[in-house]
Design an enzyme around this catalytic site. Sequence first.
Site, PDB file in Angstrom:
ATOM      1  N   CYS A 120     -41.843  15.082   9.402  1.00 38.62           N
ATOM      2  CA  CYS A 120     -42.361  14.164   8.381  1.00 38.62           C
ATOM      3  C   CYS A 120     -43.668  14.664   7.751  1.00 38.62           C
ATOM      4  CB  CYS A 120     -42.560  12.776   8.988  1.00 38.62           C
ATOM      5  SG  CYS A 120     -41.084  12.170   9.806  1.00 38.62           S
ATOM      6  N   HIS A 281     -47.504   8.914   5.076  1.00 40.13           N
ATOM      7  CA  HIS A 281     -46.099   8.948   5.461  1.00 40.13           C
ATOM      8  C   HIS A 281     -45.685   7.511   5.770  1.00 40.13           C
ATOM      9  CE1 HIS A 281     -42.404   9.644   7.384  1.00 40.13           C
ATOM     10  NE2 HIS A 281     -42.850   9.534   8.625  1.00 40.13           N
ATOM     11  N   ASN A 311     -38.253   4.794   6.662  1.00 40.20           N
ATOM     12  CA  ASN A 311     -38.884   6.100   6.863  1.00 40.20           C
ATOM     13  C   ASN A 311     -37.933   7.184   6.351  1.00 40.20           C
ATOM     14  OD1 ASN A 311     -39.767   8.545   7.922  1.00 40.20           O
ATOM     15  ND2 ASN A 311     -40.392   7.668   9.886  1.00 40.20           N
TER      16      ASN A 311
HETATM   17  N1  COA Z   1     -34.287  -4.967  17.676  1.00 44.11           N
HETATM   18  C1  COA Z   1     -34.605  -5.824  18.650  1.00 44.11           C
HETATM   19  N2  COA Z   1     -35.265  -5.452  19.748  1.00 44.11           N
HETATM   20  C2  COA Z   1     -35.634  -4.162  19.848  1.00 44.11           C
HETATM   21  C3  COA Z   1     -35.320  -3.212  18.873  1.00 44.11           C
HETATM   22  C4  COA Z   1     -34.611  -3.659  17.743  1.00 44.11           C
HETATM   23  N3  COA Z   1     -34.279  -2.847  16.735  1.00 44.11           N
HETATM   24  N4  COA Z   1     -35.809  -2.020  19.246  1.00 44.11           N
HETATM   25  C5  COA Z   1     -36.407  -2.199  20.424  1.00 44.11           C
HETATM   26  N5  COA Z   1     -36.301  -3.495  20.808  1.00 44.11           N
HETATM   27  C6  COA Z   1     -36.779  -4.136  21.999  1.00 44.11           C
HETATM   28  C7  COA Z   1     -37.013  -3.160  23.123  1.00 44.11           C
HETATM   29  O1  COA Z   1     -35.818  -2.930  23.834  1.00 44.11           O
HETATM   30  C8  COA Z   1     -38.020  -3.922  23.945  1.00 44.11           C
HETATM   31  O2  COA Z   1     -37.344  -4.863  24.734  1.00 44.11           O
HETATM   32  P1  COA Z   1     -37.804  -5.158  26.240  1.00 44.11           P
HETATM   33  O3  COA Z   1     -39.208  -5.647  26.126  1.00 44.11           O
HETATM   34  O4  COA Z   1     -36.827  -6.177  26.673  1.00 44.11           O
HETATM   35  O5  COA Z   1     -37.684  -3.850  26.942  1.00 44.11           O
HETATM   36  C9  COA Z   1     -38.854  -4.670  22.929  1.00 44.11           C
HETATM   37  O6  COA Z   1     -38.057  -4.702  21.728  1.00 44.11           O
HETATM   38  C10 COA Z   1     -40.168  -4.010  22.626  1.00 44.11           C
HETATM   39  O7  COA Z   1     -39.921  -2.628  22.440  1.00 44.11           O
HETATM   40  P2  COA Z   1     -41.048  -1.658  22.007  1.00 44.11           P
HETATM   41  O8  COA Z   1     -40.493  -0.269  21.943  1.00 44.11           O
HETATM   42  O9  COA Z   1     -42.274  -1.888  22.872  1.00 44.11           O
HETATM   43  O10 COA Z   1     -41.349  -2.176  20.537  1.00 44.11           O
HETATM   44  P3  COA Z   1     -42.499  -1.744  19.588  1.00 44.11           P
HETATM   45  O11 COA Z   1     -43.263  -2.925  19.180  1.00 44.11           O
HETATM   46  O12 COA Z   1     -43.243  -0.545  20.102  1.00 44.11           O
HETATM   47  O13 COA Z   1     -41.671  -1.246  18.305  1.00 44.11           O
HETATM   48  C11 COA Z   1     -40.947   0.772  17.239  1.00 44.11           C
HETATM   49  C12 COA Z   1     -40.777  -0.151  18.421  1.00 44.11           C
HETATM   50  C13 COA Z   1     -39.957   1.900  17.361  1.00 44.11           C
HETATM   51  C14 COA Z   1     -40.688  -0.026  15.977  1.00 44.11           C
HETATM   52  C15 COA Z   1     -42.415   1.281  17.227  1.00 44.11           C
HETATM   53  O14 COA Z   1     -42.756   1.782  18.487  1.00 44.11           O
HETATM   54  C16 COA Z   1     -42.641   2.350  16.207  1.00 44.11           C
HETATM   55  O15 COA Z   1     -42.531   2.120  15.020  1.00 44.11           O
HETATM   56  N6  COA Z   1     -43.047   3.541  16.660  1.00 44.11           N
HETATM   57  C17 COA Z   1     -43.286   4.651  15.784  1.00 44.11           C
HETATM   58  C18 COA Z   1     -41.984   5.276  15.410  1.00 44.11           C
HETATM   59  C19 COA Z   1     -42.096   6.143  14.224  1.00 44.11           C
HETATM   60  O16 COA Z   1     -42.778   5.841  13.287  1.00 44.11           O
HETATM   61  N7  COA Z   1     -41.401   7.268  14.266  1.00 44.11           N
HETATM   62  C20 COA Z   1     -41.336   8.206  13.237  1.00 44.11           C
HETATM   63  C21 COA Z   1     -42.590   8.972  13.141  1.00 44.11           C
HETATM   64  S1  COA Z   1     -42.437  10.191  11.951  1.00 44.11           S
END
Ligand code: COA
Length: 409
Positions: A120, A281, A311
Amino acid sequence: MDAHNGQKIYAHIVGWGMAVPDSVLTNAHLEAIVETSDEWIRTRTGIRERRIASERDSTTSLGLKAAQRALDVADMQPTEIDLIIVATSTPENIFPSTASLIQHSLGAVKAGAFDLSAACSGFVYGVDMAAQSIKSGSIQSALVIGTETMTRILDWQDRGTCILFGDGAGAVVLRASTVEGGILSAVLRSDGSGSDMLGLPTVGSVDLRNAYSAVNGARPTTGLTAPELSPSLAGQMRLYKMHMNGGEVFKFATRVINESVHQALEKAGLTINDVSLIVPHQANQRIIQAAARALKVDTDLFMSNLDRYGNTSAASIPIALCEAIEQGRVSEGQNVVFVGFGGGLTWASMVVKWTGARPPEPGATTLINQQRRQISYLFARWQMRLRRFSRRWMGLFTRFLPRRGKNGE
Ligand code: COA
């Protein structure tokens, strides 16, 4: 700002364009694919919908459209382009490069072309490479394209990743000028120790060699390490699927945005108070909010359109730039910052002084130039067919020629 023939050369952005597929994939559509909800996706990411490539769209076709639009704005002919860099994590081939395919389709017959892999951050890396080549006097102009079909490499059973990404392309044309401004500074960084946090294994992957053997047959070995031939179909399917540790990537992103924006500004002799717009980004609205807090600026200083596109990896910054320009958020003399981060890990910030670039006024010359570009695209399409056809005939023809001996007798 290197000297060339006694004069300082600057690299300016003089053209921009974007292209996204027509099909929209909403959060409601995703509710039918994985266990998720519109509410969860919106509150955790800010994304409402994203574009998804149809059968007809490809990384090359989207990149080509964005490039053609950027050439229209620059009002330049493809033959004036010296270098084409395509930043992508979803090329159609390892080789030939997507850049070479686009180079041919444009009829950019004087351009070198290559793909750049920095996930990215790739677009910012590409603009810096092109700007450095222009400033050194080695080239006069370049086309930098970020283009992705991310939805083709997602694991649609992984709700943590498949909700985040979308498809699209954006491009800019850079041109040499003696007018002060353009690309002022850039900071490119990498930390390969975080390579396990975000990745997309492909053909050479050691971990996936067994899956490869199952598909293509066992690879000859020295006998020291006999290949095992018992991979599952699931292993094979993961060969081109993205994996990510979302939480860790989130922390990494907010840290490096703050750090690298300050570093790039310092290099340009500016401070955050001199910045009119940050085009980051487009990964997650919460990342943008956290970065704004860390930089002690209002979130409004950041361009954000991820609610509509998700994204789009290397395409996200040029797409956001195009929409920022369209919304009148970029004007002459302003300092704009690009900041990218992603797999590698990689990250990059860049300061650009926007200098009067605007689409050409409609008129007879513009219309003629536009038609010349269309002819170039049409000619390129026929040229490819003709060349392939003639190579095939030449191959058949030479088969019937008497073979020469070793000494050419
Ligand atoms: N829908 C519903 N629940 C979801 C889910 C979805 N799409 N994805 C994950 N969950 C759940 C998880 O299983 C977890 O459940 P649990 O507590 O029972 O285990 C809960 O939601 C929290 O998960 P978590 O990973 O802590 O959520 P988060 O607030 O960190 O959000 C992302 C997850 C992926 C959205 C976030 O971490 C993120 O955006 N990270 C950066 C990713 C990114 O930008 N990548 C590209 C970079 S170039």
